[in-house]
Scaffold this active site. Structure first.
Site, PDB file in Angstrom:
ATOM      1  N   ILE A  24       0.833  -1.196   0.000  1.00 25.38           N
ATOM      2  CA  ILE A  24       0.000   0.000   0.000  1.00 25.38           C
ATOM      3  C   ILE A  24       0.869   1.247   0.000  1.00 25.38           C
ATOM      4  O   ILE A  24       0.643   2.190  -0.763  1.00 25.38           O
ATOM      5  CB  ILE A  24      -0.967  -0.003   1.191  1.00 25.38           C
ATOM      6  N   ALA A  25       1.885   1.249   0.850  1.00 29.35           N
ATOM      7  CA  ALA A  25       2.760   2.427   0.951  1.00 29.35           C
ATOM      8  C   ALA A  25       3.476   2.706  -0.364  1.00 29.35           C
ATOM      9  O   ALA A  25       3.757   3.871  -0.677  1.00 29.35           O
ATOM     10  CB  ALA A  25       3.770   2.226   2.067  1.00 29.35           C
ATOM     11  N   ASP A 167     -14.311   1.709   0.782  1.00 24.91           N
ATOM     12  CA  ASP A 167     -15.638   1.128   0.592  1.00 24.91           C
ATOM     13  C   ASP A 167     -16.564   2.104  -0.128  1.00 24.91           C
ATOM     14  O   ASP A 167     -17.345   1.713  -0.997  1.00 24.91           O
ATOM     15  CB  ASP A 167     -16.220   0.733   1.943  1.00 24.91           C
ATOM     16  N   HIS A 195     -15.449  -1.234   8.822  1.00 30.87           N
ATOM     17  CA  HIS A 195     -14.802  -1.666   7.581  1.00 30.87           C
ATOM     18  C   HIS A 195     -14.648  -3.183   7.648  1.00 30.87           C
ATOM     19  O   HIS A 195     -13.582  -3.719   7.953  1.00 30.87           O
ATOM     20  CB  HIS A 195     -13.441  -0.977   7.420  1.00 30.87           C
TER      21      HIS A 195
END
Length: 340
Positions: A24-25, A167, A195
């Protein structure tokens, strides 16, 4: 390690990204460093934190940041030391956590990850600026954010949030595809609650500009209650698992984009638009208080405000209560794990 880069006149802010050598980073660092999040004229000092086994990878990430020649990045502080990473930061993306793997449920992550966020809450309390804005991305994000806040008592609870923007983005995308319109034509899709697979993607207040140019309620434009009340909700709830099944890895690019969207809107404001954020519940809409619950909010002056006065029908009421109950269960399990 430290890298000196370009110099700008404005005072830089220190921005932390944890799990900085992870998937992700890898996308998030560029998005933050491009100026899209905090502004094109706001210089930043990047603080990148990861665990010691990832040091070599982190060195490579720093090389790439340097090679990108990003105008707003004044300095990079890459470290495995928590105190150094959290020192004087104004914003934090808490990404680093054990990722969900195929076959795992979110609850499987809870006991392992809450201890990480206890430590990071303590680090925020001791080292960060007191007006720091903290976005928790690592799952279970809502409960991790709650634990982080619990162990940072000197920082206002309103300064912590959990990411449900992914989402929301997923929900808006599903509606846009269904209606055959650009994503920008869809607004006010709401994510309520956690979440997790109990979250409630709500289109009852959402609007769409149709291909013909008319503004309609999404329910009227789609004209298929069976799809909206079943397939749509299930698709958004289970999208993360579907991505893992397809690529063998959890969502990364889309999660980074959502994290950037979330912090940008919190920092720069939404100009009246509704966005979904997991925030410290005050009991609005009959939700449980003192959990991190996702609501529709607007943002201005780096503060969020829950959108009030929305009608909640019986179908929605059941969904809001179900996800709230899960959050209360998680809160109890997380606190017990931290105190064990």
């Amino acid at each position: 390690m430290k890298i000196r880069l370009d110099f700008l006149q404005a005072e830089p802010i220190r921005v932390l990204i944890t799990g900085a050598a992870g998937q992700i980073a890898y996308s998030l660092i560029y998005m933050v460093s491009s100026g899209e999040v905090f502004g094109k004229d706001q210089p930043i000092i990047l603080h990148l934190l990861d665990i010691p086994p990832m040091t070599k990878v982190l060195e490579g990430v720093c090389m790439e940041i340097n090679d990108c020649a990003l105008p707003i990045v004044r300095e990079v502080v890459a470290t495995t030391n928590v105190a150094e990473a959290f020192k004087d930061i104004s914003a934090a993306f808490l990404v680093g956590a054990m990722p969900r793997k195929q076959g795992m449920e979110r609850k499987d992550l809870l006991s392992a990850n809450v201890r990480i966020f206890k430590e990071q809450g303590q680090a925020l309390d001791q080292h960060a600026k007191k007006d720091v804005k903290v976005l928790v991305v690592g799952n279970p994000a809502n409960t991790n954010a709650l634990i982080c806040s619990k162990y940072a008592p000197s920082i206002p609870k309103e300064n912590f949030s959990a990411m449900t923007r992914l989402d929301q983005n997923r929900g808006q995308s599903q509606i846009a595809v269904r209606c055959g319109v650009p994503i920008t034509n869809v607004k006010n899709v709401i994510i309520w609650g956690n979440h997790s697979s109990t979250q409630y993607p709500d289109i009852n207040h959402a609007e769409v500009i149709t291909a013909g140019g008319d503004k309609k309620k999404v329910r009227d434009a789609v004209n298929d209650d069976a799809w909206l009340n079943d397939t749509f909700i299930s698709t958004v709830q289970k999208r993360g698992a579907a991505v893992i099944a397809a690529r063998g890895l959890s969502s990364a690019m889309s999660a980074a984009k959502a994290a950037s969207d979330h912090m940008r809107d919190w920092w720069q404001g939404t100009d009246g638009r509704w966005v979904s954020m997991g925030v410290f519940s005050d009991g609005s809409y009959g939700t449980p208080a003192e959990v991190m619950y996702s609501f529709p909010v607007t943002c201005a002056n780096k503060k969020w405000t829950i959108v009030q006065g929305l009608a909640i029908d019986d179908f929605s009421r059941q969904k809001l209560d179900s996800t709230g109950n899960e959050l209360m269960e998680e809160r109890g399990e997380a606190i017990a794990a931290c105190e064990a």
